[in-house]
Scaffold this motif. Structure first.
Motif, PDB file in Angstrom:
ATOM      1  N   LYS A  57      -2.097   2.385   7.212  1.00 29.95           N
ATOM      2  CA  LYS A  57      -2.618   1.321   8.067  1.00 29.95           C
ATOM      3  C   LYS A  57      -1.454   0.499   8.632  1.00 29.95           C
ATOM      4  O   LYS A  57      -0.402   0.367   8.008  1.00 29.95           O
ATOM      5  CB  LYS A  57      -3.538   0.402   7.269  1.00 29.95           C
ATOM      6  N   GLY A 110       0.829  -2.426   9.413  1.00 23.38           N
ATOM      7  CA  GLY A 110       1.208  -3.607   8.654  1.00 23.38           C
ATOM      8  C   GLY A 110       1.375  -3.354   7.168  1.00 23.38           C
ATOM      9  O   GLY A 110       1.663  -4.285   6.410  1.00 23.38           O
ATOM     10  N   LEU A 111       1.208  -2.147   6.708  1.00 33.29           N
ATOM     11  CA  LEU A 111       1.326  -1.857   5.279  1.00 33.29           C
ATOM     12  C   LEU A 111       2.747  -2.100   4.783  1.00 33.29           C
ATOM     13  O   LEU A 111       2.948  -2.723   3.741  1.00 33.29           O
ATOM     14  CB  LEU A 111       0.914  -0.412   4.988  1.00 33.29           C
ATOM     15  N   THR A 117       4.981  -4.049   6.049  1.00 28.41           N
ATOM     16  CA  THR A 117       5.229  -5.499   6.077  1.00 28.41           C
ATOM     17  C   THR A 117       4.645  -6.159   4.842  1.00 28.41           C
ATOM     18  O   THR A 117       5.285  -6.996   4.201  1.00 28.41           O
ATOM     19  CB  THR A 117       4.624  -6.118   7.342  1.00 28.41           C
ATOM     20  N   ASN A 118       3.414  -5.787   4.479  1.00 29.61           N
ATOM     21  CA  ASN A 118       2.767  -6.349   3.289  1.00 29.61           C
ATOM     22  C   ASN A 118       3.533  -5.974   2.023  1.00 29.61           C
ATOM     23  O   ASN A 118       3.710  -6.815   1.130  1.00 29.61           O
ATOM     24  CB  ASN A 118       1.323  -5.861   3.176  1.00 29.61           C
ATOM     25  N   LEU A 119       3.993  -4.758   1.940  1.00 25.66           N
ATOM     26  CA  LEU A 119       4.739  -4.330   0.759  1.00 25.66           C
ATOM     27  C   LEU A 119       6.072  -5.062   0.647  1.00 25.66           C
ATOM     28  O   LEU A 119       6.497  -5.426  -0.448  1.00 25.66           O
ATOM     29  CB  LEU A 119       4.967  -2.808   0.781  1.00 25.66           C
ATOM     30  N   SER A 140       6.696  -8.026   1.797  1.00 20.57           N
ATOM     31  CA  SER A 140       6.452  -9.429   1.454  1.00 20.57           C
ATOM     32  C   SER A 140       6.121  -9.596  -0.023  1.00 20.57           C
ATOM     33  O   SER A 140       6.339 -10.652  -0.601  1.00 20.57           O
ATOM     34  CB  SER A 140       5.338  -9.994   2.325  1.00 20.57           C
ATOM     35  N   MET A 141       5.606  -8.561  -0.662  1.00 19.09           N
ATOM     36  CA  MET A 141       5.287  -8.618  -2.087  1.00 19.09           C
ATOM     37  C   MET A 141       6.537  -8.502  -2.941  1.00 19.09           C
ATOM     38  O   MET A 141       6.539  -8.871  -4.104  1.00 19.09           O
ATOM     39  CB  MET A 141       4.317  -7.491  -2.473  1.00 19.09           C
ATOM     40  N   ARG A 142       7.566  -8.016  -2.365  1.00 23.01           N
ATOM     41  CA  ARG A 142       8.817  -7.815  -3.069  1.00 23.01           C
ATOM     42  C   ARG A 142       9.418  -9.115  -3.405  1.00 23.01           C
ATOM     43  O   ARG A 142       9.785  -9.793  -4.123  1.00 23.01           O
ATOM     44  CB  ARG A 142       9.769  -7.052  -2.133  1.00 23.01           C
TER      45      ARG A 142
END
Length: 80
Positions: A69, A71-72, A74-76, A78-80
């Motif tokens: 998907k 933005g995946l 980017t989301n990963l 940001s979780m870092r």
């Protein structure tokens, strides 16, 4: 007075046993032949290209598809 017994011959049960053995063997042989045909069909289809599969009217082979998907990453990150 003499005592007499009527006994049936033993060949009737042997004939039934032989007949059921033949039926069982025929079933096993038919199953093995069907299995060999299935394997041959699968290997023949696996060797064809997608264009050849479409030419013979066979649906395309279901191959795994990775769907990512938007933005995946980017989301990963940001979780870092």
């Amino acid at each position: 007075m003499a005592h007499t017994d009527t006994r049936a011959g033993g060949s009737a049960s042997k004939t039934q046993l032989f007949g059921s053995t033949l039926k069982c063997a025929a079933t096993i042989i038919a199953a093995l032949q069907q299995w060999r045909r299935t394997i041959a069909r699968r290997t023949a289809l696996a060797d064809l290209t997608p264009d050849q599969l479409r030419d013979i009217g066979h649906p395309e082979v279901n191959r795994p598809v990775l769907v990512i998907k938007a933005g995946l990453i980017t989301n990963l990150m940001s979780m870092r």
